[in-house]
Scaffold this active site. Structure first.
Site, PDB file in Angstrom:
ATOM      1  N   GLU A  95      11.952 -16.637 -11.240  1.00 37.80           N
ATOM      2  CA  GLU A  95      12.652 -17.857 -11.452  1.00 37.80           C
ATOM      3  C   GLU A  95      13.814 -18.046 -10.731  1.00 37.80           C
ATOM      4  OE1 GLU A  95      11.435 -15.325 -15.152  1.00 37.80           O
ATOM      5  OE2 GLU A  95      11.617 -14.900 -13.087  1.00 37.80           O
ATOM      6  N   ARG A 146      -3.647   3.228   7.024  1.00 42.04           N
ATOM      7  CA  ARG A 146      -3.538   2.887   8.605  1.00 42.04           C
ATOM      8  C   ARG A 146      -4.023   1.429   8.693  1.00 42.04           C
ATOM      9  NH1 ARG A 146      -5.901   7.772   7.876  1.00 42.04           N
ATOM     10  NH2 ARG A 146      -7.952   7.011   8.133  1.00 42.04           N
ATOM     11  N   LEU A 178     -14.618  12.064  -9.280  1.00 44.08           N
ATOM     12  CA  LEU A 178     -14.657  11.061 -10.269  1.00 44.08           C
ATOM     13  C   LEU A 178     -15.438  10.889 -11.613  1.00 44.08           C
ATOM     14  CD1 LEU A 178     -15.886   8.680  -6.918  1.00 44.08           C
ATOM     15  CD2 LEU A 178     -13.891   8.233  -8.295  1.00 44.08           C
TER      16      LEU A 178
END
Length: 374
Positions: free
Chosen positions: A56, A220, A312
């Site tokens: 803002e 990278r 995972l």
């Protein structure tokens, strides 16, 4: 309540907000536009860096005296407290803004609707909720850290069409990097992952991946953030000869160990510059939950989990993943034990985008439909 011009200007503010990605965390990405009632843009800005002026302020400074009686479009409720910068509400009132359009309220307790009340009491018209979903998506990591006290967790993997996450181990080149034909994903896909690494606070793998691939886990080229490389290693098996340990003095390494890890190995890792984080449990899902809370204490906003498959799947079982990045390569391995779990998880992801990246199919989405409703 909102015109088509309002919508166009808020879209512009959302687009501006994205420019702060990777620079402003743990603050939220925010964009702002000052415009006349006919849509003429007078000033615009975004939060550029943590601790610097908010969106803002940049937009009001660009607009100057023309901001008087204009409308301010901002993707997140302006701040009304003194932190690293003065309250934005003061700057808005001082500039003579007539109307403020806010996409989403701020969950931070010191703000949380208070700014809207302050602006209304000062005589400004305040309209809330334009493109709220887009704004909440922009600030999802900030919202997660603010409300759940943990980072936004991103799971990334590349797999063949028949569900494999790894090709047979072949040779490496002189730099120690894998030869091109060893990669499942394309060079374009890997470039996208490096872009992601540049804006996250940490990247997580399991010790088995560290032992088999001996990765560096760096971005990278490198980004502006200090990327912490995290290895889930309950028994402290990470060799001091690994590239992660050998580069620990240059790039931070955190080794998460269980209560039964060998003390002599822990000391060797510490002597090489690795930080050791001790879990109170050797149970995978509980250890992950504790570690994610530790990330929150450290004010990490985005954390990337790269696997392999066991890590995972453990993360999904612990229900700590918020966003999925999956690269599906046009390859068939036809070997043993594909990662069926990850294929099923992908099928249940609320997809946000599907793109082609160098021949791969790049699927990106959310694990929970209500992820942005916090």
């Amino acid at each position: 309540m909102f015109s088509s011009t309002d919508t166009l200007l808020m879209h512009r503010a959302c687009k501006l907000a994205r420019r702060g990605e990777g620079f402003v965390e743990p603050n939220p990405m925010v964009g702002a536009v000052v415009a006349k009632s006919d849509g003429t843009v007078l000033g615009e800005g975004w939060h550029k860096r943590f601790g610097s002026a908010h969106a803002e302020v940049h937009a009001l400074e660009m607009a100057g005296e023309a901001a008087r009686d204009a409308t301010l479009f901002v993707t997140l409720e302006p701040c009304c407290h003194t932190g690293k910068t003065p309250p934005c509400t003061d700057a808005i009132v001082r500039a003579g803004i007539r109307r403020v359009v806010v996409a989403a309220t701020d969950p931070f307790p010191a703000v949380a609707g208070k700014s809207i009340v302050i602006l209304q009491k000062a005589g400004l018209q305040v309209d809330v909720g334009l493109l709220e979903h887009e704004a909440k998506r922009l600030t999802a990591p900030f919202r997660m850290l603010t409300m759940a006290k943990r980072p936004w967790m991103i799971a990334k993997w590349a797999m063949t069409l028949d569900g494999y996450l790894a090709l047979p181990q072949l040779s490496t080149d002189s730099s120690g990097e894998s030869e091109p034909h060893q990669w499942i994903s394309s060079e374009v896909s890997r470039g996208i992952v490096h872009d992601l690494r540049r804006r996250v606070d940490a990247i997580v793998i399991g010790v088995q991946t560290a032992l088999v691939d001996d990765p560096l886990l760096t971005a990278r080229p490198s980004g502006t953030r200090s990327l912490v490389r995290v290895v889930l290693d309950r028994q402290a098996r990470l060799p001091v000869s690994s590239r992660l340990v050998q580069t620990a003095q240059e790039h931070p390494v955190l080794v998460a160990v269980g209560p039964h890890a060998a003390k002599d190995q822990i000391k060797q890792l510490q002597d090489m510059g690795c930080e050791i984080w001790h879990s109170s449990t050797a149970q995978s899902s509980q250890m992950l939950l504790e570690l994610v809370q530790e990330f929150g204490v450290r004010q990490m906003t985005n954390v990337l989990v790269e696997g392999g498959a066991q890590v995972l799947e453990s993360c999904f079982q612990a229900d700590i993943i918020d966003e999925v990045w999956a690269f599906l390569a046009p390859k068939l391995l036809d070997a043993n034990e594909p990662s069926i779990c990850l294929r099923e998880i992908l099928s249940k992801t609320f997809v946000e985008a599907i793109d082609q990246t160098g021949g791969d199919l790049f699927v990106r989405g959310l694990r929970r439909r209500d992820s942005l409703g916090r």
